[in-house]
Design an enzyme around this catalytic site. Structure first.
Site, mmCIF file in Angstrom:
data_model
loop_
_atom_site.group_PDB
_atom_site.id
_atom_site.type_symbol
_atom_site.label_atom_id
_atom_site.label_comp_id
_atom_site.label_asym_id
_atom_site.label_seq_id
_atom_site.Cartn_x
_atom_site.Cartn_y
_atom_site.Cartn_z
ATOM 1 N N SER A 67 5.640 -6.081 4.164
ATOM 2 C CA SER A 67 4.205 -6.387 4.144
ATOM 3 C C SER A 67 3.752 -6.777 5.540
ATOM 4 O O SER A 67 4.537 -7.321 6.321
ATOM 5 C CB SER A 67 3.923 -7.550 3.191
ATOM 6 O OG SER A 67 2.573 -7.946 3.288
ATOM 7 N N TYR A 83 5.185 -16.641 1.128
ATOM 8 C CA TYR A 83 5.212 -15.168 1.043
ATOM 9 C C TYR A 83 5.433 -14.534 2.416
ATOM 10 O O TYR A 83 6.225 -13.595 2.556
ATOM 11 C CB TYR A 83 3.904 -14.667 0.413
ATOM 12 C CG TYR A 83 3.860 -13.170 0.200
ATOM 13 C CD1 TYR A 83 4.808 -12.521 -0.584
ATOM 14 C CD2 TYR A 83 2.859 -12.398 0.776
ATOM 15 C CE1 TYR A 83 4.762 -11.143 -0.784
ATOM 16 C CE2 TYR A 83 2.794 -11.027 0.575
ATOM 17 C CZ TYR A 83 3.760 -10.399 -0.197
ATOM 18 O OH TYR A 83 3.709 -9.034 -0.391
HETATM 19 P P1 NAP Z 1 2.609 -5.516 -8.900
HETATM 20 O O1 NAP Z 1 1.599 -4.596 -9.478
HETATM 21 O O2 NAP Z 1 2.579 -6.965 -9.319
HETATM 22 O O3 NAP Z 1 4.073 -4.943 -9.167
HETATM 23 C C1 NAP Z 1 5.218 -5.712 -8.913
HETATM 24 C C2 NAP Z 1 6.434 -5.043 -9.554
HETATM 25 O O4 NAP Z 1 7.597 -5.806 -9.226
HETATM 26 C C3 NAP Z 1 6.333 -4.965 -11.063
HETATM 27 O O5 NAP Z 1 6.730 -3.691 -11.487
HETATM 28 C C4 NAP Z 1 7.328 -6.012 -11.542
HETATM 29 O O6 NAP Z 1 7.908 -5.573 -12.778
HETATM 30 C C5 NAP Z 1 8.353 -5.977 -10.427
HETATM 31 N N1 NAP Z 1 9.172 -7.181 -10.355
HETATM 32 C C6 NAP Z 1 8.786 -8.438 -10.072
HETATM 33 N N2 NAP Z 1 9.836 -9.273 -10.158
HETATM 34 C C7 NAP Z 1 10.902 -8.505 -10.505
HETATM 35 C C8 NAP Z 1 12.276 -8.773 -10.768
HETATM 36 N N3 NAP Z 1 12.789 -10.017 -10.674
HETATM 37 N N4 NAP Z 1 13.109 -7.741 -11.087
HETATM 38 C C9 NAP Z 1 12.603 -6.480 -11.190
HETATM 39 N N5 NAP Z 1 11.320 -6.165 -10.967
HETATM 40 C C10 NAP Z 1 10.490 -7.178 -10.634
HETATM 41 O O7 NAP Z 1 2.490 -5.573 -7.302
HETATM 42 P P2 NAP Z 1 2.540 -4.439 -6.159
HETATM 43 O O8 NAP Z 1 1.361 -4.674 -5.313
HETATM 44 O O9 NAP Z 1 2.779 -3.127 -6.716
HETATM 45 O O10 NAP Z 1 3.820 -4.941 -5.343
HETATM 46 C C11 NAP Z 1 4.946 -4.121 -5.074
HETATM 47 C C12 NAP Z 1 5.572 -4.534 -3.759
HETATM 48 O O11 NAP Z 1 4.625 -4.316 -2.709
HETATM 49 C C13 NAP Z 1 5.980 -6.009 -3.661
HETATM 50 O O12 NAP Z 1 7.194 -6.113 -2.965
HETATM 51 C C14 NAP Z 1 4.833 -6.610 -2.850
HETATM 52 O O13 NAP Z 1 5.232 -7.791 -2.186
HETATM 53 C C15 NAP Z 1 4.542 -5.481 -1.899
HETATM 54 N N6 NAP Z 1 3.231 -5.491 -1.234
HETATM 55 C C16 NAP Z 1 2.078 -5.527 -1.970
HETATM 56 C C17 NAP Z 1 0.857 -5.564 -1.291
HETATM 57 C C18 NAP Z 1 -0.462 -5.642 -2.024
HETATM 58 O O14 NAP Z 1 -1.473 -5.962 -1.401
HETATM 59 N N7 NAP Z 1 -0.523 -5.340 -3.308
HETATM 60 C C19 NAP Z 1 0.810 -5.540 0.105
HETATM 61 C C20 NAP Z 1 2.019 -5.484 0.813
HETATM 62 C C21 NAP Z 1 3.220 -5.456 0.127
HETATM 63 P P3 NAP Z 1 8.362 -6.505 -14.004
HETATM 64 O O15 NAP Z 1 7.440 -7.681 -14.027
HETATM 65 O O16 NAP Z 1 8.222 -5.597 -15.189
HETATM 66 O O17 NAP Z 1 9.783 -6.846 -13.714
#
Ligand code: NAP
Length: 247
Positions: A132, A145
């Site tokens: 990120s 974070y």
């Molecule tokens: P999201 O919609 O909340 O998805 C997060 C995913 O991570 C879900 O599928 C969740 O699935 C899974 N997860 C969480 N804890 C887990 C665990 N202990 N074991 C296995 N799976 C787990 O959020 P997103 O935005 O797609 O985030 C995905 C990645 O992108 C993350 O690493 C986040 O930090 C990064 N990111 C996001 C943004 C943003 O602005 N959205 C920006 C930069 C980076 P379950 O709950 O079903 O396990």
């Protein structure tokens, strides 16, 4: 026709992971969809002709089962599972939430890589983690974070050095603001109004499909091309903490 290339996407039940699984399947990969919520990944796997495996990346047993499911060869690992919890200043930080963030985003990523590395070497594969921009510039309320995503960056740099003579590529994709399914909702403990406010007035945040597209680009480069790091932001965001809002 040879066998399909195989990809694993962790955190495939929502957001960037789900969009990435769909995008890689459209590119001809067989995708193993991993996450904790079984119903969601089973539905996704049925939709894209992939496989679902319930996997909490903080569980050593689950990670071992994931490696068993993969078998001997793996072309692409997208270590995406993770996210933020809370926005408290350090003075009020809830360290249980920090531990969960570290366990998932840092140890979970490292453990996924460790378990699947032999299969990735076998297939001359590529490791793609979702870091990120939060790992590059800290902001108030982001110490937990930002810290974990800075750790992911260090992990990937060390790994690339360690694997310098091995047939495995190591890539970090660092998105800025992505209006994904649940990122803000999870961070704000399920408060939908506060989660919506995160994106208020921002002209076109990134979509999860934008990042899925980026992952597919990295995953389909020729074997000698290692994209070390890609920083992808919406035009309206000049830095993690500098966002143009209207209205
Ligand atoms: P999201 O919609 O909340 O998805 C997060 C995913 O991570 C879900 O599928 C969740 O699935 C899974 N997860 C969480 N804890 C887990 C665990 N202990 N074991 C296995 N799976 C787990 O959020 P997103 O935005 O797609 O985030 C995905 C990645 O992108 C993350 O690493 C986040 O930090 C990064 N990111 C996001 C943004 C943003 O602005 N959205 C920006 C930069 C980076 P379950 O709950 O079903 O396990």
């Amino acid at each position: 026709m040879g066998e399909k290339r195989l990809a694993v996407v962790t955190g495939a039940s929502s957001g960037i992971g789900r969009a990435t699984a769909r995008r890689l399947a459209a590119d001809g990969f067989e995708v193993i969809c991993a996450a904790r919520r079984t119903d969601r990944i089973e539905a996704l796997a049925a939709e894209i002709g992939g496989r679902a495996i319930t996997c909490d990346v903080t569980s050593a047993d689950d990670i071992a089962r994931l490696a068993d499911e993969v078998g001997e060869r793996l072309d692409v690992l997208v270590a995406n599972a993770g996210g933020a919890i809370g926005t408290e200043h350090v003075a009020d930080a809830k360290f249980d939430e920090w531990r969960t963030m570290y366990d998932t985003n840092v140890i979970g990523v490292a453990a996924s890589i460790q378990a699947l590395l032999p299969a990735l070497k076998q297939a001359h594969g590529v490791i793609i983690t979702i870091g990120s921009v939060a790992g590059m510039v800290a902001y108030e309320g982001g110490a937990g974070y930002c810290g974990v995503k800075a750790a992911v960056h260090s992990l990937m740099m060390a790994l690339r050095l360690e694997l310098f003579d091995q047939p495995v590529r190591v890539c970090e994709i660092d998105p800025g603001m992505v209006k994904s399914d649940e990122f803000a909702l999870v961070r704000l403990h399920g408060d939908a109004a506060k989660a919506e406010a995160v994106y208020a007035g921002v002209d076109a945040p990134l979509t999860q499909e934008d990042i899925g597209e980026t992952v597919a680009f990295v995953a389909t480069q020729p074997e000698h091309v290692n994209i070390d790091q890609l920083v992808v932001r919406p035009r309206a965001q000049a830095a993690a903490h500098k966002i143009h809002r209207t209205g």
